[in-house]
Design a protein around this motif. Structure first.
Motif, PDB file in Angstrom:
ATOM      1  N   THR A 121       0.768  -1.238   0.004  1.00 39.66           N
ATOM      2  CA  THR A 121      -0.111  -0.071   0.004  1.00 39.66           C
ATOM      3  C   THR A 121       0.738   1.358  -0.004  1.00 39.66           C
ATOM      4  O   THR A 121       0.622   2.133  -0.553  1.00 39.66           O
ATOM      5  CB  THR A 121      -1.005   0.107   1.129  1.00 39.66           C
ATOM      6  N   THR A 122       2.114   1.116   0.690  1.00 36.86           N
ATOM      7  CA  THR A 122       2.665   2.483   0.511  1.00 36.86           C
ATOM      8  C   THR A 122       3.399   2.789  -0.822  1.00 36.86           C
ATOM      9  O   THR A 122       3.320   4.038  -1.338  1.00 36.86           O
ATOM     10  CB  THR A 122       4.057   2.112   1.629  1.00 36.86           C
ATOM     11  N   ILE A 123       3.746   1.739  -1.522  1.00 31.80           N
ATOM     12  CA  ILE A 123       4.142   1.943  -2.995  1.00 31.80           C
ATOM     13  C   ILE A 123       3.003   2.263  -3.742  1.00 31.80           C
ATOM     14  O   ILE A 123       3.285   3.226  -4.547  1.00 31.80           O
ATOM     15  CB  ILE A 123       4.991   0.539  -3.393  1.00 31.80           C
ATOM     16  N   GLU A 124       2.068   1.612  -3.567  1.00 32.00           N
ATOM     17  CA  GLU A 124       0.577   2.098  -4.339  1.00 32.00           C
ATOM     18  C   GLU A 124       0.492   3.666  -4.163  1.00 32.00           C
ATOM     19  O   GLU A 124       0.204   4.039  -5.102  1.00 32.00           O
ATOM     20  CB  GLU A 124      -0.678   1.356  -3.897  1.00 32.00           C
ATOM     21  N   ARG A 125       0.294   4.156  -2.688  1.00 32.35           N
ATOM     22  CA  ARG A 125       0.328   5.593  -2.394  1.00 32.35           C
ATOM     23  C   ARG A 125       1.163   6.438  -3.107  1.00 32.35           C
ATOM     24  O   ARG A 125       1.078   7.596  -3.591  1.00 32.35           O
ATOM     25  CB  ARG A 125       0.203   5.713  -0.972  1.00 32.35           C
ATOM     26  N   ALA A 126       2.529   5.885  -3.143  1.00 28.95           N
ATOM     27  CA  ALA A 126       3.847   6.640  -3.787  1.00 28.95           C
ATOM     28  C   ALA A 126       3.399   6.972  -5.229  1.00 28.95           C
ATOM     29  O   ALA A 126       3.587   8.051  -5.542  1.00 28.95           O
ATOM     30  CB  ALA A 126       4.990   6.025  -3.587  1.00 28.95           C
ATOM     31  N   TRP A 127       2.975   5.838  -5.849  1.00 20.76           N
ATOM     32  CA  TRP A 127       2.782   6.158  -7.327  1.00 20.76           C
ATOM     33  C   TRP A 127       1.689   7.057  -7.472  1.00 20.76           C
ATOM     34  O   TRP A 127       1.661   8.049  -8.335  1.00 20.76           O
ATOM     35  CB  TRP A 127       2.399   4.738  -7.943  1.00 20.76           C
ATOM     36  N   ASP A 128       0.471   6.937  -6.685  1.00 24.30           N
ATOM     37  CA  ASP A 128      -0.542   7.706  -6.708  1.00 24.30           C
ATOM     38  C   ASP A 128      -0.194   9.372  -6.487  1.00 24.30           C
ATOM     39  O   ASP A 128      -0.437  10.227  -7.224  1.00 24.30           O
ATOM     40  CB  ASP A 128      -1.554   7.542  -5.993  1.00 24.30           C
ATOM     41  N   VAL A 129       0.689   9.392  -5.392  1.00 27.48           N
ATOM     42  CA  VAL A 129       1.160  11.026  -5.028  1.00 27.48           C
ATOM     43  C   VAL A 129       2.201  11.458  -6.263  1.00 27.48           C
ATOM     44  O   VAL A 129       2.194  12.541  -6.718  1.00 27.48           O
ATOM     45  CB  VAL A 129       2.026  10.761  -3.793  1.00 27.48           C
ATOM     46  N   LEU A 130       3.130  10.614  -6.738  1.00 26.78           N
ATOM     47  CA  LEU A 130       4.079  10.870  -7.696  1.00 26.78           C
ATOM     48  C   LEU A 130       3.232  11.479  -9.164  1.00 26.78           C
ATOM     49  O   LEU A 130       3.828  11.921 -10.160  1.00 26.78           O
ATOM     50  CB  LEU A 130       5.223  10.159  -7.849  1.00 26.78           C
ATOM     51  N   ARG A 146      10.589   6.095 -12.989  1.00 24.51           N
ATOM     52  CA  ARG A 146      10.673   4.458 -13.666  1.00 24.51           C
ATOM     53  C   ARG A 146      10.149   3.717 -12.727  1.00 24.51           C
ATOM     54  O   ARG A 146       9.635   2.586 -13.322  1.00 24.51           O
ATOM     55  CB  ARG A 146      12.257   4.516 -13.931  1.00 24.51           C
ATOM     56  N   ASP A 147      10.461   3.874 -11.404  1.00 30.49           N
ATOM     57  CA  ASP A 147      10.045   2.930 -10.501  1.00 30.49           C
ATOM     58  C   ASP A 147       9.862   3.313  -9.178  1.00 30.49           C
ATOM     59  O   ASP A 147      10.660   4.360  -8.932  1.00 30.49           O
ATOM     60  CB  ASP A 147      11.107   1.438 -10.685  1.00 30.49           C
ATOM     61  N   VAL A 148       9.084   2.721  -8.360  1.00 31.36           N
ATOM     62  CA  VAL A 148       8.929   2.880  -6.791  1.00 31.36           C
ATOM     63  C   VAL A 148       8.964   1.465  -6.347  1.00 31.36           C
ATOM     64  O   VAL A 148       8.206   0.677  -6.506  1.00 31.36           O
ATOM     65  CB  VAL A 148       7.759   3.751  -6.405  1.00 31.36           C
ATOM     66  N   ARG A 149      10.021   1.383  -5.018  1.00 32.45           N
ATOM     67  CA  ARG A 149      10.146  -0.016  -4.601  1.00 32.45           C
ATOM     68  C   ARG A 149      10.456   0.262  -3.180  1.00 32.45           C
ATOM     69  O   ARG A 149      11.039   1.591  -2.958  1.00 32.45           O
ATOM     70  CB  ARG A 149      11.191  -0.420  -5.544  1.00 32.45           C
ATOM     71  N   HIS A 150      10.768  -0.787  -2.547  1.00 29.55           N
ATOM     72  CA  HIS A 150      11.496  -0.615  -1.312  1.00 29.55           C
ATOM     73  C   HIS A 150      12.827  -1.132  -1.455  1.00 29.55           C
ATOM     74  O   HIS A 150      13.085  -2.275  -2.217  1.00 29.55           O
ATOM     75  CB  HIS A 150      10.834  -1.669  -0.300  1.00 29.55           C
ATOM     76  N   GLY A 151      13.730  -0.740  -0.807  1.00 26.44           N
ATOM     77  CA  GLY A 151      15.132  -0.900  -1.264  1.00 26.44           C
ATOM     78  C   GLY A 151      15.451  -2.063  -0.159  1.00 26.44           C
ATOM     79  O   GLY A 151      14.482  -2.546   0.762  1.00 26.44           O
ATOM     80  N   ASP A 152      16.642  -2.675  -0.035  1.00 26.60           N
ATOM     81  CA  ASP A 152      17.021  -3.861   0.736  1.00 26.60           C
ATOM     82  C   ASP A 152      16.876  -3.323   2.205  1.00 26.60           C
ATOM     83  O   ASP A 152      16.478  -4.315   3.012  1.00 26.60           O
ATOM     84  CB  ASP A 152      18.287  -4.143   0.426  1.00 26.60           C
ATOM     85  N   ASP A 153      16.997  -2.006   2.440  1.00 28.38           N
ATOM     86  CA  ASP A 153      16.820  -1.768   3.993  1.00 28.38           C
ATOM     87  C   ASP A 153      15.497  -1.406   4.134  1.00 28.38           C
ATOM     88  O   ASP A 153      15.131  -0.701   5.609  1.00 28.38           O
ATOM     89  CB  ASP A 153      17.879  -0.523   4.273  1.00 28.38           C
ATOM     90  N   GLY A 154      14.407  -1.500   3.355  1.00 32.13           N
ATOM     91  CA  GLY A 154      13.167  -1.039   3.550  1.00 32.13           C
ATOM     92  C   GLY A 154      12.678   0.325   3.239  1.00 32.13           C
ATOM     93  O   GLY A 154      11.528   0.595   3.276  1.00 32.13           O
ATOM     94  N   VAL A 155      14.003   0.971   3.168  1.00 29.37           N
ATOM     95  CA  VAL A 155      13.381   2.384   2.693  1.00 29.37           C
ATOM     96  C   VAL A 155      12.789   2.520   1.317  1.00 29.37           C
ATOM     97  O   VAL A 155      13.206   1.800   0.625  1.00 29.37           O
ATOM     98  CB  VAL A 155      14.958   3.427   2.673  1.00 29.37           C
ATOM     99  N   ASP A 169       7.354  13.767   1.374  1.00 27.00           N
ATOM    100  CA  ASP A 169       6.982  14.156   2.742  1.00 27.00           C
ATOM    101  C   ASP A 169       5.677  14.636   3.006  1.00 27.00           C
ATOM    102  O   ASP A 169       4.923  14.236   3.980  1.00 27.00           O
ATOM    103  CB  ASP A 169       7.992  15.431   2.597  1.00 27.00           C
ATOM    104  N   GLN A 170       4.770  15.195   2.002  1.00 25.87           N
ATOM    105  CA  GLN A 170       3.601  15.952   2.229  1.00 25.87           C
ATOM    106  C   GLN A 170       2.541  14.651   2.436  1.00 25.87           C
ATOM    107  O   GLN A 170       1.531  14.780   3.260  1.00 25.87           O
ATOM    108  CB  GLN A 170       3.042  16.818   1.239  1.00 25.87           C
ATOM    109  N   ALA A 171       2.555  13.673   1.771  1.00 22.12           N
ATOM    110  CA  ALA A 171       2.000  12.411   1.985  1.00 22.12           C
ATOM    111  C   ALA A 171       2.414  11.481   3.079  1.00 22.12           C
ATOM    112  O   ALA A 171       1.781  10.503   3.344  1.00 22.12           O
ATOM    113  CB  ALA A 171       1.956  11.636   0.429  1.00 22.12           C
ATOM    114  N   GLU A 172       3.440  12.043   3.920  1.00 19.54           N
ATOM    115  CA  GLU A 172       3.915  11.247   5.170  1.00 19.54           C
ATOM    116  C   GLU A 172       4.203   9.880   4.903  1.00 19.54           C
ATOM    117  O   GLU A 172       3.589   8.923   5.457  1.00 19.54           O
ATOM    118  CB  GLU A 172       2.799  11.525   6.137  1.00 19.54           C
ATOM    119  N   LEU A 173       4.793   9.398   3.428  1.00 11.17           N
ATOM    120  CA  LEU A 173       5.262   8.018   3.287  1.00 11.17           C
ATOM    121  C   LEU A 173       6.561   7.734   3.953  1.00 11.17           C
ATOM    122  O   LEU A 173       7.024   6.453   3.647  1.00 11.17           O
ATOM    123  CB  LEU A 173       5.106   8.018   1.769  1.00 11.17           C
ATOM    124  N   GLY A 174       7.188   8.587   4.653  1.00 14.81           N
ATOM    125  CA  GLY A 174       8.238   8.004   5.449  1.00 14.81           C
ATOM    126  C   GLY A 174       9.595   8.296   4.824  1.00 14.81           C
ATOM    127  O   GLY A 174       9.791   8.969   3.842  1.00 14.81           O
TER     128      GLY A 174
END
Length: 167
Positions: free
Chosen positions: A3-12, A32-41, A68-73
């Motif tokens: 859901t964080t990635i979905e929200r990020a795509w929507d925001v971007l 090109r992509d929105v994903r979680h890195g190996d460290d979860g960021v 930041d405005q979407a508070e996605l961490g």
């Protein structure tokens, strides 16, 4: 999908290109992509329209502000140069938005990864005027308002316009 990635795509999706504000960075294929890195960021992957694009720092700032405005961490923005951006990545909807904005969208496809060396100029593409639709146009300069566009003029309606060069 997370859901964080979905929200990020929507925001971007709402982040406009700073040079052409009627299209988003996603519609232009810069995002090109929105994903979680190996460290979860959260990682946002972008590719410039060309390696020296001066708008990339502004795009990165706009992405960071939107997240930041979407508070996605916590997040980081990664710029990748390979594969190189191509006008093939511009969506059909964005091409129509460019035309309505007064910029002739790129013609043809650039899907070939091998570009032969040419010793004679290639035939110019037929570029339609984004205002009146006439193909009776002429190139005035190889570079327009930005390096990724050429300056054209319509012979029929006499209006100058940018043409988004295909590459």
């Amino acid at each position: 999908m997370d859901t964080t990635i979905e929200r990020a795509w929507d925001v971007l999706e709402a982040v406009p290109d700073p040079e052409i504000p009627v299209v988003s960075i996603r519609e232009l294929g810069i995002l090109r992509d929105v994903r979680h890195g190996d460290d979860g960021v959260l990682e946002v992957v972008i590719t410039p329209t060309y390696s020296g694009c001066p708008a990339m720092s502004q795009i990165a700032e706009d992405i960071a502000q939107a997240i930041d405005q979407a508070e996605l961490g916590a997040h980081r923005i990664e710029t990748v140069l390979a594969p190189a951006w191509t006008t093939d990545w511009i969506t059909g909807e964005a091409r129509e938005k460019l035309r309505r904005y007064g910029i002739a969208p790129p013609t043809g496809a650039c899907t070939s990864t091998e570009k032969p060396i040419r010793f004679v100029p290639r035939a110019s593409a037929v570029v339609a005027c984004p205002r009146c639709g006439s193909t009776h146009t002429e190139k005035l300069a190889q570079f327009g308002s930005t390096a990724c566009k050429a300056l054209y003029r319509c012979i029929d309606c006499r209006e100058p316009f940018d043409y988004f060069k295909p590459y």
